[in-house]
Write an enzyme that holds these catalytic residues in place. Sequence first.
Site, PDB file in Angstrom:
ATOM      1  N   CYS A  40      18.338   5.289  -5.586  1.00 44.07           N
ATOM      2  CA  CYS A  40      19.555   4.732  -4.945  1.00 44.07           C
ATOM      3  C   CYS A  40      19.174   3.456  -4.238  1.00 44.07           C
ATOM      4  CB  CYS A  40      19.973   5.554  -3.824  1.00 44.07           C
ATOM      5  SG  CYS A  40      20.468   7.303  -4.489  1.00 44.07           S
TER       6      CYS A  40
ATOM      7  N   ASN B 285      28.393   9.287  -3.763  1.00 47.54           N
ATOM      8  CA  ASN B 285      26.888   8.304  -3.971  1.00 47.54           C
ATOM      9  C   ASN B 285      26.708   8.097  -5.221  1.00 47.54           C
ATOM     10  OD1 ASN B 285      24.492   7.449  -4.019  1.00 47.54           O
ATOM     11  ND2 ASN B 285      23.654   9.211  -2.715  1.00 47.54           N
TER      12      ASN B 285
ATOM     13  N   HIS C  42      24.054   1.243   1.435  1.00 53.54           N
ATOM     14  CA  HIS C  42      24.208   2.267   0.411  1.00 53.54           C
ATOM     15  C   HIS C  42      24.766   3.250   0.799  1.00 53.54           C
ATOM     16  CE1 HIS C  42      23.348   5.322  -2.675  1.00 53.54           C
ATOM     17  NE2 HIS C  42      22.411   5.936  -1.881  1.00 53.54           N
TER      18      HIS C  42
HETATM   19  N1  ACO Z   1      29.691  23.307   0.525  1.00 56.98           N
HETATM   20  C1  ACO Z   1      29.698  24.415   1.604  1.00 56.98           C
HETATM   21  N2  ACO Z   1      28.658  24.618   1.892  1.00 56.98           N
HETATM   22  C2  ACO Z   1      27.382  24.080   1.885  1.00 56.98           C
HETATM   23  C3  ACO Z   1      27.382  23.093   0.840  1.00 56.98           C
HETATM   24  C4  ACO Z   1      28.470  22.606  -0.015  1.00 56.98           C
HETATM   25  N3  ACO Z   1      28.687  21.728  -0.805  1.00 56.98           N
HETATM   26  N4  ACO Z   1      26.313  22.777   0.737  1.00 56.98           N
HETATM   27  C5  ACO Z   1      25.343  23.396   1.642  1.00 56.98           C
HETATM   28  N5  ACO Z   1      26.185  24.345   2.270  1.00 56.98           N
HETATM   29  C6  ACO Z   1      25.770  25.130   3.077  1.00 56.98           C
HETATM   30  C7  ACO Z   1      24.275  25.740   3.357  1.00 56.98           C
HETATM   31  O1  ACO Z   1      24.176  26.774   2.270  1.00 56.98           O
HETATM   32  C8  ACO Z   1      24.101  26.029   4.731  1.00 56.98           C
HETATM   33  O2  ACO Z   1      24.464  27.361   4.557  1.00 56.98           O
HETATM   34  P1  ACO Z   1      23.714  28.590   5.884  1.00 56.98           P
HETATM   35  O3  ACO Z   1      23.937  27.767   7.186  1.00 56.98           O
HETATM   36  O4  ACO Z   1      24.666  29.633   5.351  1.00 56.98           O
HETATM   37  O5  ACO Z   1      22.270  28.454   5.190  1.00 56.98           O
HETATM   38  C9  ACO Z   1      25.152  25.115   5.414  1.00 56.98           C
HETATM   39  O6  ACO Z   1      26.010  24.640   4.534  1.00 56.98           O
HETATM   40  C10 ACO Z   1      24.169  23.983   5.968  1.00 56.98           C
HETATM   41  O7  ACO Z   1      23.486  23.410   4.974  1.00 56.98           O
HETATM   42  P2  ACO Z   1      22.398  22.042   5.634  1.00 56.98           P
HETATM   43  O8  ACO Z   1      21.590  21.612   4.436  1.00 56.98           O
HETATM   44  O9  ACO Z   1      21.856  22.520   6.935  1.00 56.98           O
HETATM   45  O10 ACO Z   1      23.561  21.094   5.927  1.00 56.98           O
HETATM   46  P3  ACO Z   1      23.642  19.445   6.510  1.00 56.98           P
HETATM   47  O11 ACO Z   1      24.155  19.407   7.757  1.00 56.98           O
HETATM   48  O12 ACO Z   1      22.067  19.088   6.424  1.00 56.98           O
HETATM   49  O13 ACO Z   1      24.165  18.796   5.384  1.00 56.98           O
HETATM   50  C11 ACO Z   1      23.708  17.123   3.528  1.00 56.98           C
HETATM   51  C12 ACO Z   1      23.818  18.803   3.938  1.00 56.98           C
HETATM   52  C13 ACO Z   1      25.054  16.590   3.468  1.00 56.98           C
HETATM   53  C14 ACO Z   1      22.974  17.387   2.030  1.00 56.98           C
HETATM   54  C15 ACO Z   1      22.854  16.482   4.375  1.00 56.98           C
HETATM   55  O14 ACO Z   1      21.497  17.094   4.725  1.00 56.98           O
HETATM   56  C16 ACO Z   1      22.615  14.882   3.852  1.00 56.98           C
HETATM   57  O15 ACO Z   1      23.480  14.314   3.795  1.00 56.98           O
HETATM   58  N6  ACO Z   1      21.279  14.435   3.644  1.00 56.98           N
HETATM   59  C17 ACO Z   1      20.986  13.296   3.050  1.00 56.98           C
HETATM   60  C18 ACO Z   1      21.131  13.720   1.707  1.00 56.98           C
HETATM   61  C19 ACO Z   1      21.553  12.311   0.851  1.00 56.98           C
HETATM   62  O16 ACO Z   1      22.386  11.711   1.320  1.00 56.98           O
HETATM   63  N7  ACO Z   1      21.122  12.519  -0.195  1.00 56.98           N
HETATM   64  C20 ACO Z   1      21.691  11.644  -1.254  1.00 56.98           C
HETATM   65  C21 ACO Z   1      20.696  11.043  -2.034  1.00 56.98           C
HETATM   66  S1  ACO Z   1      19.589  10.205  -1.225  1.00 56.98           S
HETATM   67  C22 ACO Z   1      20.328   8.887  -0.771  1.00 56.98           C
HETATM   68  O17 ACO Z   1      21.003   8.388  -1.431  1.00 56.98           O
HETATM   69  C23 ACO Z   1      20.025   8.326   0.582  1.00 56.98           C
END
Ligand code: ACO
Length: 322
Positions: A113, A279, A249
């Site tokens: 990215c 993304n 980004h």
């Molecule tokens: N739909 C519904 N529920 C979901 C989904 C989904 N797509 N994905 C995860 N969950 C659930 C999980 O299973 C979890 O359930 P539980 O509490 O019963 O265990 C709950 O949602 C919370 O999950 P978390 O992983 O704690 O959610 P979080 O608030 O951290 O959000 C996310 C996840 C959006 C991926 C966040 O961590 C994030 O944005 N991280 C950055 C990652 C990123 O941007 N990556 C892109 C590539 S890197 C880059 O470009 C920078």
Amino acid sequence: MIYAKVAGTGSALPKRVVSNEELAQTVDTSDEWIKQRTGIAQRYIAGEGETTSSLAVDAAKQAIDTAGLNASDIDLIIVATTTPDLVFPSTATIVQNELGCFGGPAFDVQAVCAGFVYAFATAEKFVKTGAAKNALVIGAETFTRILNWEDRTTCVLFGDGAGAVVLSASDEPGVLTTRLYADGRQKENLWVPSGVSTNYQAMQDGAAFVQMNGQEVFKFAVKALAQVVDDALEEAGMTAAEIDWLVPHQANIRIIQSTAKKLKMSMDNVVVTVDQHGNTSAASIPLALDTAVRDGRIQRGQTVLIEGIGGGFAWGGAIFRF
Ligand code: ACO
């Protein structure tokens, strides 16, 4: 002194748009969850015949056109991509062949990215040293092809597309600073754990998929991007108040908001396309840049900060006068 100036921009998206609602028909997720956690409402997904190079070529043609140039004026092509058409040759040489501008260097950059920022910084050095006059810098991805559609923690986040800029030699600024960083210890927080020389069977079986520790990525991204902003401003001898536009980004609206806050910048001056594109990895910054140039928000003479982070981790930023 020779500067590298953004002479033109372009972008391209696949035909098919997939909304969160449509995704929720096949993945255990909801529009509400995706929007609330990421800001994403829809993404574009490449179909048959749409490849990283075909999207790159469409974006490149627009960028060359808006720069007022012909393909024959391009003397360097750098494509940032994580999802090349082939193992080799590079996507850049495939693009060169399609554009019909032969002879100059053409190569790919892989920084996931952060790829566009890496490619932009590399091209700037060529232009600044007189090694290229008109560099075509492209970020292009068919990232959805390395997603596991049964993994809701990753598949809802990404989309496909391409963006391009032409960086031309100019006696007025221009790119003011570029900053690049990497920390290879973070490999397993965001990766595809297979490739040509490791676990090749997964590639052959079509099971080479993105895996991510979302919370670690989130925490690291917020800190790293704050560092980029500080370092880039210091090196350019500028204050945050002198930046007209932040073109980040587009991974997650909450990461974008935290960088805007760091800059004490209103979200009105932040280009946000993550809602529309998801993304798109290396494509996201040039796609967002082209969107805001085309709709008239970013004007000639204004100062733009771009920044991004991705797998590796690799991250970086640049400040330029448009
Ligand atoms: N739909 C519904 N529920 C979901 C989904 C989904 N797509 N994905 C995860 N969950 C659930 C999980 O299973 C979890 O359930 P539980 O509490 O019963 O265990 C709950 O949602 C919370 O999950 P978390 O992983 O704690 O959610 P979080 O608030 O951290 O959000 C996310 C996840 C959006 C991926 C966040 O961590 C994030 O944005 N991280 C950055 C990652 C990123 O941007 N990556 C892109 C590539 S890197 C880059 O470009 C920078």
